[in-house]
Design a protein around this motif. Structure first.
Motif, PDB file in Angstrom:
ATOM      1  N   LEU A 265     -11.846  -1.913   0.892  1.00  0.00           N
ATOM      2  CA  LEU A 265     -10.749  -2.404   0.038  1.00  0.00           C
ATOM      3  C   LEU A 265     -11.317  -3.090  -1.200  1.00  0.00           C
ATOM      4  O   LEU A 265     -12.378  -3.727  -1.136  1.00  0.00           O
ATOM      5  CB  LEU A 265      -9.867  -3.376   0.824  1.00  0.00           C
ATOM      6  CG  LEU A 265      -9.048  -2.751   1.960  1.00  0.00           C
ATOM      7  CD1 LEU A 265      -8.241  -3.823   2.685  1.00  0.00           C
ATOM      8  CD2 LEU A 265      -8.113  -1.657   1.446  1.00  0.00           C
TER       9      LEU A 265
ATOM     10  N   GLN B 134      -8.133  -1.532   8.064  1.00  0.00           N
ATOM     11  CA  GLN B 134      -8.616  -2.381   6.966  1.00  0.00           C
ATOM     12  C   GLN B 134      -7.531  -3.348   6.484  1.00  0.00           C
ATOM     13  O   GLN B 134      -7.801  -4.519   6.210  1.00  0.00           O
ATOM     14  CB  GLN B 134      -9.069  -1.514   5.794  1.00  0.00           C
ATOM     15  CG  GLN B 134     -10.181  -0.566   6.184  1.00  0.00           C
ATOM     16  CD  GLN B 134     -11.058  -0.239   5.006  1.00  0.00           C
ATOM     17  OE1 GLN B 134     -12.156  -0.757   4.924  1.00  0.00           O
ATOM     18  NE2 GLN B 134     -10.577   0.597   4.102  1.00  0.00           N
ATOM     19  N   LEU B 135      -6.321  -2.842   6.380  1.00  0.00           N
ATOM     20  CA  LEU B 135      -5.232  -3.718   5.886  1.00  0.00           C
ATOM     21  C   LEU B 135      -4.874  -4.783   6.916  1.00  0.00           C
ATOM     22  O   LEU B 135      -4.500  -5.913   6.555  1.00  0.00           O
ATOM     23  CB  LEU B 135      -4.008  -2.879   5.502  1.00  0.00           C
ATOM     24  CG  LEU B 135      -4.204  -2.014   4.240  1.00  0.00           C
ATOM     25  CD1 LEU B 135      -3.042  -1.043   4.060  1.00  0.00           C
ATOM     26  CD2 LEU B 135      -4.354  -2.878   2.987  1.00  0.00           C
TER      27      LEU B 135
ATOM     28  N   ASN C 194       2.271  -1.712   4.701  1.00  0.00           N
ATOM     29  CA  ASN C 194       1.435  -0.507   4.638  1.00  0.00           C
ATOM     30  C   ASN C 194       2.292   0.752   4.703  1.00  0.00           C
ATOM     31  O   ASN C 194       2.661   1.221   5.776  1.00  0.00           O
ATOM     32  CB  ASN C 194       0.397  -0.485   5.752  1.00  0.00           C
ATOM     33  CG  ASN C 194      -0.484   0.767   5.632  1.00  0.00           C
ATOM     34  OD1 ASN C 194      -0.480   1.436   4.600  1.00  0.00           O
ATOM     35  ND2 ASN C 194      -1.231   1.067   6.680  1.00  0.00           N
TER      36      ASN C 194
ATOM     37  N   ALA D 280       0.874  -1.185   0.000  1.00  0.00           N
ATOM     38  CA  ALA D 280       0.000   0.000   0.000  1.00  0.00           C
ATOM     39  C   ALA D 280       0.908   1.231   0.000  1.00  0.00           C
ATOM     40  O   ALA D 280       1.839   1.322   0.802  1.00  0.00           O
ATOM     41  CB  ALA D 280      -0.898  -0.016   1.234  1.00  0.00           C
TER      42      ALA D 280
ATOM     43  N   THR E 128      -9.911  -8.494  -1.503  1.00  0.00           N
ATOM     44  CA  THR E 128     -10.607  -9.145  -0.390  1.00  0.00           C
ATOM     45  C   THR E 128     -11.299 -10.445  -0.812  1.00  0.00           C
ATOM     46  O   THR E 128     -11.325 -11.410  -0.061  1.00  0.00           O
ATOM     47  CB  THR E 128     -11.664  -8.196   0.211  1.00  0.00           C
ATOM     48  OG1 THR E 128     -12.498  -7.736  -0.844  1.00  0.00           O
ATOM     49  CG2 THR E 128     -11.033  -7.023   0.913  1.00  0.00           C
TER      50      THR E 128
ATOM     51  N   ILE F 101      -7.077   3.614   0.516  1.00  0.00           N
ATOM     52  CA  ILE F 101      -7.225   2.597   1.571  1.00  0.00           C
ATOM     53  C   ILE F 101      -8.210   3.002   2.669  1.00  0.00           C
ATOM     54  O   ILE F 101      -8.475   2.220   3.572  1.00  0.00           O
ATOM     55  CB  ILE F 101      -5.873   2.165   2.199  1.00  0.00           C
ATOM     56  CG1 ILE F 101      -5.145   3.341   2.853  1.00  0.00           C
ATOM     57  CG2 ILE F 101      -5.006   1.449   1.177  1.00  0.00           C
ATOM     58  CD1 ILE F 101      -4.035   2.903   3.800  1.00  0.00           C
TER      59      ILE F 101
END
Ligand code: NAD
Ligand code: UDP
Length: 333
Positions: free
Chosen positions: A69, A112-113, A85, A14, A74, A65
């Protein structure tokens, strides 16, 4: 549980179109990995990824991000082994231009990551920052120092965002949801910094090359410790690969400390520049000094920087010299 795979790894980067991210993508591709870069191109640039135009192991997903996502990540059954990240504008003028977005990038984006990492059984590395130490009362800064950050100042969107991201990653580690690692990155420089990035190394080199005045903020006696990009990327790779149990975040930076005035003198001497040095006000909450204690990275990763400031500045100046020649070319018709 971490995926154990014998073939090439799949890594998500990311912020992979940015300065550090693109160098990390280069290294991962060179090491045989498949790389999925997710970037909203806020401060990232297509030219940083041009080398992958015909690279089948590289995929760019343009997305933010802080949004849900992309399903390509996903919903896909394809494995992901590692998630780095790095997404977040890093230069003060850029991260302060949209402060709420900066904060959400660190908090919502990291959350989220981490969720993606938990779902995929991937290792995770957060690109945190020496800014978590704020204007430090302890010098040099070991990872155990808790910092002196102004939570309501103009740098807070970045500093506090990263502190919150560290907190999220640490909770994921404690709960054994994710095998996460936290890199506290100190000022890093090198080719692919943006000329208008606003950070001191790119500013001073570009000002010296174009004959503009060199801007020193405040007295110029504040210090920083500058790490060359290839050293930092080696630190990322070692941190992600580390099989030892880590005691917490790891400082990655070069302990050679110098004042902004000393940096200006070095760059001017290297370029043979005779620019005038002008003074501008010191930005609010600008840390007075910064130098990493790298005992942990030496102990756990066997890592310490190898590129001297002179060699790193020479390579960075050469990059900008090449670009300034490009800019002088007449525009294509
Ligand atoms: P950069 O600005 O060149 O790269 C950041 C990348 O993240 C860009 O490509 C940008 O487009 C992308 N991005 C920003 N917000 C995003 C979002 N919401 N969604 C998707 N992509 C987004 O900065 P850099 O110097 O390469 O820094 C990379 C990371 O390392 C950052 O997280 C930064 O905080 C951290 N860091 C860098 C330094 C340094 O000296 N370079 C020091 C400390 C920490
Ligand atoms: N700085 C400067 N002139 C510039 C840009 C920055 O004197 O043109 C100073 C800035 O005030 C800070 C140091 O250089 O003290 C490093 O700034 P940078 O933005 O590169 O990194 P950070 O402040 O995030 O460490």
């Amino acid at each position: 549980m971490r995926n154990v795979r014998t073939g090439g790894k799949t890594a998500v980067v990311a912020g992979g179109a940015g300065f550090l991210g693109s160098h990390l993508c280069d290294r991962l591709i060179a090491d045989g990995a498949r790389v999925i870069c997710i970037d909203n191109m806020l401060t990232g640039r297509p030219e940083n990824l041009r080398q992958f135009e015909r690279e089948p192991r590289f995929t760019l997903i343009e997305a933010d991000i802080i949004d849900p996502l992309p399903q390509r990540l996903t919903a896909s059954r394809d494995p992901i082994d590692e998630i780095f990240n790095l997404a977040c504008a890093a230069s003060p003028p850029h991260y302060q231009a949209a402060p709420e977005h900066t904060m959400l990038t660190s908090v919502v984006g990291t959350h989220q990551l981490l969720g993606l990492a938990a779902g995929k059984g991937a290792r995770f590395m957060l690109a945190s920052t020496s800014e978590v130490y704020g204007d430090p009362d302890v010098h040099p800064q070991p990872e155990t120092y808790r910092g002196n950050v102004n939570p309501i100042g103009p740098r807070a969107c970045y500093d506090e965002g990263k502190r919150a991201a560290e907190s999220l990653a640490s909770d994921a580690i404690r709960a054994r949801r994710v095998d996460a690692r936290i890199a506290r990155i100190f000022n890093t420089y090198g080719p692919r910094m943006q000329p208008d990035d606003g950070r001191v190394v790119s500013n001073v080199i570009c000002q010296a090359l174009s004959g503009r005045d060199i801007t020193v903020y405040g007295s110029g006696e504040q210090t920083r410790s500058f790490c060359y990009v290839s050293d930092l990327i080696e630190g990322f790779i070692r941190l992600m690969a580390c099989e030892k149990e880590l005691p917490g975040p790891i400082n990655l930076g070069n302990p050679q400390e110098l004042t902004v005035n000393e940096l200006v003198r070095l760059v001017m001497a290297h370029l043979g520049a005779d620019s005038t040095v002008t003074t501008k006000p010191l930005p609010v909450d600008d840390p007075r000094r910064r130098r990493p204690d790298i005992t942990r990275s030496q102990t756990y990763l066997g890592w310490s920087p190898t590129v001297t400031l002179e060699a790193g500045l020479a390579a960075t100046c050469a990059y900008f010299v090449e670009r300034s020649a490009d800019l002088r070319k007449p525009p294509a018709e």
